[in-house]
Design a protein around this motif. Structure first.
Motif, PDB file in Angstrom:
ATOM      1  N   ASP A   2      18.561 -25.006  13.682  1.00  0.00           N
ATOM      2  CA  ASP A   2      19.452 -23.922  13.275  1.00  0.00           C
ATOM      3  C   ASP A   2      18.733 -22.980  12.325  1.00  0.00           C
ATOM      4  O   ASP A   2      17.835 -23.378  11.597  1.00  0.00           O
ATOM      5  N   THR A   3      19.167 -21.724  12.331  1.00  0.00           N
ATOM      6  CA  THR A   3      18.656 -20.754  11.377  1.00  0.00           C
ATOM      7  C   THR A   3      19.622 -20.698  10.207  1.00  0.00           C
ATOM      8  O   THR A   3      20.811 -20.454  10.389  1.00  0.00           O
ATOM      9  N   HIS A   4      19.132 -20.922   9.020  1.00  0.00           N
ATOM     10  CA  HIS A   4      19.975 -20.889   7.826  1.00  0.00           C
ATOM     11  C   HIS A   4      19.492 -19.767   6.919  1.00  0.00           C
ATOM     12  O   HIS A   4      18.334 -19.753   6.514  1.00  0.00           O
ATOM     13  N   LEU A   5      20.388 -18.836   6.616  1.00  0.00           N
ATOM     14  CA  LEU A   5      19.964 -17.619   5.918  1.00  0.00           C
ATOM     15  C   LEU A   5      20.657 -17.436   4.570  1.00  0.00           C
ATOM     16  O   LEU A   5      21.769 -17.919   4.351  1.00  0.00           O
ATOM     17  N   LEU A   6      19.956 -16.718   3.699  1.00  0.00           N
ATOM     18  CA  LEU A   6      20.455 -16.452   2.339  1.00  0.00           C
ATOM     19  C   LEU A   6      21.007 -15.028   2.252  1.00  0.00           C
ATOM     20  O   LEU A   6      20.344 -14.068   2.651  1.00  0.00           O
ATOM     21  N   GLY A 133      22.929 -25.117   5.897  1.00  0.00           N
ATOM     22  CA  GLY A 133      23.637 -23.945   6.392  1.00  0.00           C
ATOM     23  C   GLY A 133      23.222 -22.698   5.643  1.00  0.00           C
ATOM     24  O   GLY A 133      22.209 -22.686   4.945  1.00  0.00           O
ATOM     25  N   ASP A 134      24.039 -21.644   5.778  1.00  0.00           N
ATOM     26  CA  ASP A 134      23.768 -20.403   5.062  1.00  0.00           C
ATOM     27  C   ASP A 134      24.202 -20.552   3.607  1.00  0.00           C
ATOM     28  O   ASP A 134      24.938 -21.466   3.246  1.00  0.00           O
ATOM     29  N   CYS A 135      23.736 -19.620   2.784  1.00  0.00           N
ATOM     30  CA  CYS A 135      24.077 -19.638   1.367  1.00  0.00           C
ATOM     31  C   CYS A 135      24.320 -18.192   0.940  1.00  0.00           C
ATOM     32  O   CYS A 135      23.543 -17.303   1.307  1.00  0.00           O
ATOM     33  N   ALA A 136      25.412 -17.954   0.212  1.00  0.00           N
ATOM     34  CA  ALA A 136      25.708 -16.604  -0.281  1.00  0.00           C
ATOM     35  C   ALA A 136      25.821 -16.648  -1.796  1.00  0.00           C
ATOM     36  O   ALA A 136      26.587 -17.439  -2.340  1.00  0.00           O
ATOM     37  N   ALA A 137      25.028 -15.794  -2.472  1.00  0.00           N
ATOM     38  CA  ALA A 137      25.079 -15.713  -3.936  1.00  0.00           C
ATOM     39  C   ALA A 137      25.537 -14.316  -4.312  1.00  0.00           C
ATOM     40  O   ALA A 137      25.083 -13.327  -3.728  1.00  0.00           O
ATOM     41  N   ARG A 149      13.564 -13.306  -1.496  1.00  0.00           N
ATOM     42  CA  ARG A 149      13.632 -14.414  -0.546  1.00  0.00           C
ATOM     43  C   ARG A 149      14.875 -14.355   0.345  1.00  0.00           C
ATOM     44  O   ARG A 149      14.982 -15.113   1.308  1.00  0.00           O
ATOM     45  N   ALA A 150      15.832 -13.472   0.011  1.00  0.00           N
ATOM     46  CA  ALA A 150      17.078 -13.387   0.782  1.00  0.00           C
ATOM     47  C   ALA A 150      16.859 -12.730   2.135  1.00  0.00           C
ATOM     48  O   ALA A 150      15.887 -11.992   2.328  1.00  0.00           O
ATOM     49  N   HIS A 151      17.771 -13.014   3.062  1.00  0.00           N
ATOM     50  CA  HIS A 151      17.717 -12.413   4.402  1.00  0.00           C
ATOM     51  C   HIS A 151      18.694 -11.261   4.550  1.00  0.00           C
ATOM     52  O   HIS A 151      18.484 -10.353   5.333  1.00  0.00           O
ATOM     53  N   TYR A 152      19.816 -11.341   3.838  1.00  0.00           N
ATOM     54  CA  TYR A 152      20.776 -10.238   3.771  1.00  0.00           C
ATOM     55  C   TYR A 152      20.856  -9.849   2.298  1.00  0.00           C
ATOM     56  O   TYR A 152      21.113 -10.709   1.449  1.00  0.00           O
ATOM     57  N   VAL A 153      20.637  -8.592   1.974  1.00  0.00           N
ATOM     58  CA  VAL A 153      20.857  -8.105   0.604  1.00  0.00           C
ATOM     59  C   VAL A 153      21.779  -6.901   0.710  1.00  0.00           C
ATOM     60  O   VAL A 153      21.430  -5.901   1.333  1.00  0.00           O
ATOM     61  N   THR A 154      22.964  -7.012   0.125  1.00  0.00           N
ATOM     62  CA  THR A 154      23.923  -5.903   0.155  1.00  0.00           C
ATOM     63  C   THR A 154      24.229  -5.503  -1.278  1.00  0.00           C
ATOM     64  O   THR A 154      24.591  -6.345  -2.099  1.00  0.00           O
ATOM     65  N   ARG A 155      24.058  -4.190  -1.549  1.00  0.00           N
ATOM     66  CA  ARG A 155      24.322  -3.691  -2.899  1.00  0.00           C
ATOM     67  C   ARG A 155      25.598  -2.851  -2.867  1.00  0.00           C
ATOM     68  O   ARG A 155      25.614  -1.794  -2.244  1.00  0.00           O
ATOM     69  N   MET A 156      26.632  -3.330  -3.525  1.00  0.00           N
ATOM     70  CA  MET A 156      27.871  -2.573  -3.629  1.00  0.00           C
ATOM     71  C   MET A 156      27.660  -1.468  -4.667  1.00  0.00           C
ATOM     72  O   MET A 156      27.228  -1.742  -5.787  1.00  0.00           O
ATOM     73  N   GLU A 157      27.985  -0.261  -4.272  1.00  0.00           N
ATOM     74  CA  GLU A 157      27.793   0.877  -5.172  1.00  0.00           C
ATOM     75  C   GLU A 157      29.158   1.376  -5.646  1.00  0.00           C
ATOM     76  O   GLU A 157      30.027   1.685  -4.825  1.00  0.00           O
ATOM     77  N   ALA A 158      29.350   1.456  -6.969  1.00  0.00           N
ATOM     78  CA  ALA A 158      30.628   1.936  -7.505  1.00  0.00           C
ATOM     79  C   ALA A 158      30.629   3.456  -7.497  1.00  0.00           C
ATOM     80  O   ALA A 158      30.087   4.098  -8.390  1.00  0.00           O
ATOM     81  N   VAL A 159      31.200   4.024  -6.459  1.00  0.00           N
ATOM     82  CA  VAL A 159      31.343   5.485  -6.407  1.00  0.00           C
ATOM     83  C   VAL A 159      32.520   5.886  -7.284  1.00  0.00           C
ATOM     84  O   VAL A 159      32.445   6.846  -8.056  1.00  0.00           O
ATOM     85  N   LYS A 160      33.610   5.129  -7.200  1.00  0.00           N
ATOM     86  CA  LYS A 160      34.786   5.315  -8.051  1.00  0.00           C
ATOM     87  C   LYS A 160      35.366   3.944  -8.337  1.00  0.00           C
ATOM     88  O   LYS A 160      35.350   3.077  -7.443  1.00  0.00           O
TER      89      LYS A 160
END
Ligand code: ATP
Ligand code: MG
Length: 175
Positions: A2-6, A133-137, A149-160
């Motif tokens: 299995d592929t396990h992603l961060l 499994g996968d891991c979300a921080a 080292r992460a595979h998904y990096v999402t940056r929430m931007e506070a527009v308002k």
């Protein structure tokens, strides 16, 4: 194999914790096992109240705390660091025994930025989760190492955000 992603959710906008808990909800809907650890909070958030009722959700309560880190004296702060260190080991044991398809480490980035947990032990914890499994921080101020080292990096931007207009946090929306 299995592929396990961060996954990392960071940035100053709203949606990091809710995105990670949404991921947990999605995995649980497919009958998968999910370990959820929330740091920096007292255990009364709406998301934990809901997730505690769902089969397959294992809520790790070892990091829960009341009050702010900033307001503590040196001795209290050290006790908190020691408790986090012990909780990290307990959580790794839980993950090794439950072998979850997803591990959520909510506000880990903040606990790291505040020095409540160490970089090396956070990496060991993530390694443990990724065995199964996968891991979300989540959390503001994700470090370069973790993002690297992460595979998904999402940056929430506070527009308002209504907080800037003086709106206090609302039950059921912010917590
Ligand atoms: P949420 O839990 O709603 O998904 P979050 O995890 O992205 O938000 P945190 O940085 O963990 O947000 O902030 C904790 C609290 O502050 C939450 O109640 C969140 O809704 C709120 N918040 C999020 N973004 C902002 C902002 N830009 N200004 C003020 N408060 C915010
Ligand atoms: Mg959050």
């Amino acid at each position: 194999m299995d592929t396990h992603l961060l996954h990392i959710y960071t940035g100053n906008g709203k949606g990091k914790t809710t995105a990670a808990m949404g991921l947990a909800l999605r995995a649980l809907g497919h009958g998968k096992k999910v370990v959820i650890a929330q740091l920096m909070k007292d255990g009364t958030t709406g998301e934990l109240r809901s997730l505690r009722q769902l089969p397959g959700a294992i809520i790790f309560e070892g990091f829960l705390m009341k009050g702010f880190v900033r307001t503590r004296n040196e001795e209290e702060r050290q006790r908190l660091v020691d408790r986090h260190h012990a909780a990290m080991r307990e959580l790794m044991a839980v993950i090794d025994s439950e072998q979850p398809a997803l591990t959520v480490l909510d506000e880990l980035n903040v606990a790291l930025a505040m020095g409540l947990v160490g970089r090396a032990e956070a990496n060991t914890l993530i390694d443990t989760a990724l065995k199964y499994g996968d891991c979300a921080a989540t959390g503001r101020h994700a470090g370069e190492g973790l993002m690297g080292r992460a595979h998904y990096v999402t940056r929430m931007e506070a527009v308002k955000h209504p907080f800037d207009e003086g709106q206090a946090a609302r039950e059921g929306i912010e917590f």
